[in-house]
Each structure stands twice: as structure tokens, then as C-alpha cells.
Design a protein around this motif. Structure first.
Motif, PDB file in Angstrom:
ATOM      1  N   ARG A   1       0.860  -1.282   0.043  1.00 36.27           N
ATOM      2  CA  ARG A   1      -0.052   0.244  -0.010  1.00 36.27           C
ATOM      3  C   ARG A   1       0.828   1.242  -0.178  1.00 36.27           C
ATOM      4  NH1 ARG A   1      -5.438   1.034   3.161  1.00 36.27           N
ATOM      5  NH2 ARG A   1      -6.022   3.060   2.301  1.00 36.27           N
ATOM      6  N   PHE A   2       2.116   1.200   0.266  1.00 33.91           N
ATOM      7  CA  PHE A   2       2.638   2.357   0.508  1.00 33.91           C
ATOM      8  C   PHE A   2       3.008   3.072  -0.808  1.00 33.91           C
ATOM      9  CE2 PHE A   2       6.877   4.905   0.668  1.00 33.91           C
ATOM     10  CZ  PHE A   2       6.728   5.483   1.618  1.00 33.91           C
ATOM     11  N   ALA A   3       2.989   2.472  -1.973  1.00 39.77           N
ATOM     12  CA  ALA A   3       2.993   3.097  -3.306  1.00 39.77           C
ATOM     13  C   ALA A   3       1.964   3.712  -3.421  1.00 39.77           C
ATOM     14  CB  ALA A   3       3.093   2.109  -4.357  1.00 39.77           C
ATOM     15  N   SER A   4       0.826   3.780  -3.018  1.00 45.07           N
ATOM     16  CA  SER A   4      -0.424   4.739  -3.178  1.00 45.07           C
ATOM     17  C   SER A   4      -0.527   5.718  -2.435  1.00 45.07           C
ATOM     18  CB  SER A   4      -1.706   3.542  -2.919  1.00 45.07           C
ATOM     19  OG  SER A   4      -1.903   3.479  -1.591  1.00 45.07           O
ATOM     20  N   LEU A   5       0.366   6.052  -1.254  1.00 47.72           N
ATOM     21  CA  LEU A   5       0.503   7.238  -0.487  1.00 47.72           C
ATOM     22  C   LEU A   5       0.561   8.336  -1.328  1.00 47.72           C
ATOM     23  CD1 LEU A   5       2.617   6.174   2.355  1.00 47.72           C
ATOM     24  CD2 LEU A   5       0.195   6.093   2.468  1.00 47.72           C
ATOM     25  N   ASP A   6      -0.129   9.531  -0.827  1.00 44.75           N
ATOM     26  CA  ASP A   6       0.105  10.967  -1.819  1.00 44.75           C
ATOM     27  C   ASP A   6       1.229  11.516  -1.083  1.00 44.75           C
ATOM     28  OD1 ASP A   6      -0.888  12.201   0.500  1.00 44.75           O
ATOM     29  OD2 ASP A   6      -2.859  12.337   0.017  1.00 44.75           O
ATOM     30  N   THR A   7       1.390  12.832  -1.889  1.00 48.25           N
ATOM     31  CA  THR A   7       2.437  13.527  -1.397  1.00 48.25           C
ATOM     32  C   THR A   7       2.510  13.741   0.176  1.00 48.25           C
ATOM     33  OG1 THR A   7       2.507  14.524  -3.475  1.00 48.25           O
ATOM     34  CG2 THR A   7       3.859  15.643  -1.921  1.00 48.25           C
ATOM     35  N   VAL A   8       1.313  14.417   0.450  1.00 51.00           N
ATOM     36  CA  VAL A   8       1.426  14.519   2.110  1.00 51.00           C
ATOM     37  C   VAL A   8       1.633  13.509   2.927  1.00 51.00           C
ATOM     38  CG1 VAL A   8      -0.158  15.465   3.754  1.00 51.00           C
ATOM     39  CG2 VAL A   8      -0.254  16.494   1.603  1.00 51.00           C
ATOM     40  N   GLN A   9       1.163  12.238   2.454  1.00 44.31           N
ATOM     41  CA  GLN A   9       1.257  11.150   3.391  1.00 44.31           C
ATOM     42  C   GLN A   9       2.856  10.635   3.263  1.00 44.31           C
ATOM     43  OE1 GLN A   9      -1.625   8.799   1.204  1.00 44.31           O
ATOM     44  NE2 GLN A   9      -2.932   9.302   3.102  1.00 44.31           N
ATOM     45  N   ARG A  10       3.261  10.793   2.282  1.00 42.65           N
ATOM     46  CA  ARG A  10       4.708  10.449   2.032  1.00 42.65           C
ATOM     47  C   ARG A  10       5.661  11.480   2.945  1.00 42.65           C
ATOM     48  NH1 ARG A  10       6.641   6.828  -1.936  1.00 42.65           N
ATOM     49  NH2 ARG A  10       4.770   6.013  -3.025  1.00 42.65           N
ATOM     50  N   ALA A  11       5.320  12.729   2.996  1.00 39.82           N
ATOM     51  CA  ALA A  11       6.175  13.740   3.613  1.00 39.82           C
ATOM     52  C   ALA A  11       5.827  13.640   5.001  1.00 39.82           C
ATOM     53  CB  ALA A  11       5.428  15.187   3.365  1.00 39.82           C
ATOM     54  N   THR A  12       4.548  13.123   5.703  1.00 37.73           N
ATOM     55  CA  THR A  12       4.327  12.863   6.833  1.00 37.73           C
ATOM     56  C   THR A  12       5.146  11.833   7.493  1.00 37.73           C
ATOM     57  OG1 THR A  12       2.014  13.617   6.756  1.00 37.73           O
ATOM     58  CG2 THR A  12       2.577  12.067   8.723  1.00 37.73           C
ATOM     59  N   TYR A  13       5.111  10.575   6.470  1.00 38.45           N
ATOM     60  CA  TYR A  13       6.057   9.415   6.915  1.00 38.45           C
ATOM     61  C   TYR A  13       7.429   9.627   7.001  1.00 38.45           C
ATOM     62  CZ  TYR A  13       8.626   5.198   6.088  1.00 38.45           C
ATOM     63  OH  TYR A  13       9.479   4.010   6.171  1.00 38.45           O
ATOM     64  N   VAL A  14       8.089  10.432   5.897  1.00 34.11           N
ATOM     65  CA  VAL A  14       9.415  10.572   6.179  1.00 34.11           C
ATOM     66  C   VAL A  14       9.866  11.613   7.337  1.00 34.11           C
ATOM     67  CG1 VAL A  14      11.480  11.889   4.782  1.00 34.11           C
ATOM     68  CG2 VAL A  14       9.885  10.218   3.645  1.00 34.11           C
ATOM     69  N   THR A  15       8.908  12.428   7.528  1.00 35.86           N
ATOM     70  CA  THR A  15       9.243  13.501   8.713  1.00 35.86           C
ATOM     71  C   THR A  15       9.098  12.494   9.850  1.00 35.86           C
ATOM     72  OG1 THR A  15       8.346  15.428   7.680  1.00 35.86           O
ATOM     73  CG2 THR A  15       8.393  15.461   9.916  1.00 35.86           C
ATOM     74  N   THR A  16       8.136  11.841  10.184  1.00 35.77           N
ATOM     75  CA  THR A  16       7.968  10.792  11.407  1.00 35.77           C
ATOM     76  C   THR A  16       8.992  10.044  11.493  1.00 35.77           C
ATOM     77  OG1 THR A  16       5.431  11.134  11.142  1.00 35.77           O
ATOM     78  CG2 THR A  16       6.069   9.488  12.537  1.00 35.77           C
ATOM     79  N   LEU A  17       9.434   9.268  10.449  1.00 33.34           N
ATOM     80  CA  LEU A  17      10.438   8.492  10.496  1.00 33.34           C
ATOM     81  C   LEU A  17      11.765   9.115  11.012  1.00 33.34           C
ATOM     82  CD1 LEU A  17      11.591   5.466   9.811  1.00 33.34           C
ATOM     83  CD2 LEU A  17      12.432   6.572   7.691  1.00 33.34           C
ATOM     84  N   LEU A  18      12.083  10.283  10.687  1.00 39.40           N
ATOM     85  CA  LEU A  18      13.234  11.323  11.107  1.00 39.40           C
ATOM     86  C   LEU A  18      12.947  11.532  12.574  1.00 39.40           C
ATOM     87  CD1 LEU A  18      14.276  13.107   7.636  1.00 39.40           C
ATOM     88  CD2 LEU A  18      15.182  10.976   8.645  1.00 39.40           C
ATOM     89  N   LEU A  19      11.936  11.892  12.679  1.00 44.07           N
ATOM     90  CA  LEU A  19      11.820  12.031  14.496  1.00 44.07           C
ATOM     91  C   LEU A  19      11.804  10.997  15.173  1.00 44.07           C
ATOM     92  CD1 LEU A  19       8.548  14.466  13.808  1.00 44.07           C
ATOM     93  CD2 LEU A  19      10.863  15.244  14.687  1.00 44.07           C
TER      94      LEU A  19
END
Length: 188
Positions: free
Chosen positions: A56-74
Motif C-alpha cells: 500500500r505504500f506506493a499509493s500514498l499521496d505527497t502529504v502522506q509520504r512527507a508525513t511518513y519521512v518526517t515521522t521516521l526522522l523524528l
């Protein structure tokens, strides 16, 4: 000759300990607290790492991907902050720096908790956004921020104030010859 300091906590008998004994005790308490938070951060980090490899990761939109990367880095930053006290202790081991180690470790832990709040809120935002929609994600994330701020920030302040009002709180580390230099900063 070692200096003796008498300090007490609410309901405890006074402690007769040197500033280095107190620093040892405080460092042990910080490490116990960090064990709890580290486990949570490690679980969160592992969860976030696995998300990128799901279908399902491929279906994430830009905001969701940015949220993911930001959260991962946090989550990575929180993990680094929570493990830093061990590295600081190891690098200063045997140099009679325990009071300084306690001060720095306490600050790192407080900053780590602040970062963890945002990592948790970001995770909730991402999962709820994917599950029910963006509005639900924003509401759930804001709720997460409020709950953590209340439990981790407001509650300790209220307990400290209640202890002072009862004449039993805020006395640890305030006896004669007591140095705030070895008392961890932030809510206790």
C-alpha cells in the motif's frame, strides 16, 4: 572528606548522601526512565521502517509520504536522544563527571520526550489519514499532541504545585549543601 547532603522526597526519610552518591542515584533513575521510552521508540521506529515495504505504500499521496519521512526522522532523532546518555556516560566514565552527566542526560531525555510527542502525533496522523481520511488524521494527531502534553507536561506541573501546597513536594535536592547541578532538570 566527602560532603554530606540531606535531601528528601515527599513521604521519604531524609537521605544522607554526597553529591556524587546523589548523582549516581539520579543517573540510575534516568536510565530506568529511558528504558521505558526507548522500548516505545524502538517499536515505533520498527513499525515505520516496515511501512515503506508494504504494497500500500506506493499509493500514498505527497502529504502522506512527507508525513511518513518526517515521522521516521523524528523517531530516529528521539532514539538518538534517548541513547545519548549512555554514550555520554561511556565517554566520561571514570572522570568524576557524574553530576555533569546527570545534567546533560536529563536535558537529552526532556528534549527526546518533546521529539517523541511529534513522532507519535505524526504516526497517528499517517495511519488515521490512510485509514479514514485527512480530516480524521489531523483530529487524531491533534488529540495525540494534547494527551501527551497533558500527561507529560501539565500533570507533572500540577503534581509539583500540589506537593508545594502540601509542603511535601519540591524538597528533593533542596537541603543545605545541595547543588542543583546534580538534580535533573524538568518535571520529576
Amino acid at each position: 572528606m566527602a560532603e554530606n547532603n540531606s535531601s528528601s522526597t515527599a513521604g521519604d526519610a531524609p537521605r544522607n548522601e554526597t553529591r556524587f552518591e546523589r548523582a549516581d542515584r539520579n543517573f540510575a533513575e534516568i536510565l530506568q526512565e529511558l528504558r521505558v521510552t526507548q522500548a516505545g521508540v524502538q517499536i515505533l521506529f520498527a513499525f515505520l521502517l516496515t511501512l515503506a515495504f508494504t504494497e500500500r505504500f506506493a499509493s500514498l499521496d505527497t502529504v502522506q509520504r512527507a508525513t511518513y519521512v518526517t515521522t521516521l526522522l523524528l523517531a530516529v532523532l528521539a532514539a538518538a536522544l534517548f541513547t545519548a546518555p549512555a554514550a555520554v556516560h561511556r565517554s566520561l566514565f571514570g572522570q568524576h563527571s557524574k553530576p555533569r552527566i546527570v545534567r546533560v542526560s536529563s536535558r537529552l531525555a526532556v528534549i527526546g520526550m518533546g521529539v517523541l510527542v511529534f513522532a507519535l502525533a505524526g504516526s497517528v496522523l499517517l495511519v488515521v489519514d490512510v485509514a479514514v481520511g485527512r480530516t480524521g488524521g489531523i483530529i487524531a494527531s491533534a488529540g495525540t499532541l494534547l494527551v501527551c502534553a497533558g500527561l507529560w507536561g501539565v500533570l507533572p506541573l500540577l503534581l509539583r504545585r500540589a506537593g508545594k501546597d502540601e509542603g511535601t513536594g519540591g524538597t528533593e535536592g533542596t537541603g543545605p549543601d545541595t547543588s542543583d547541578a546534580v538534580r535533573p532538570a524538568g518535571p520529576r
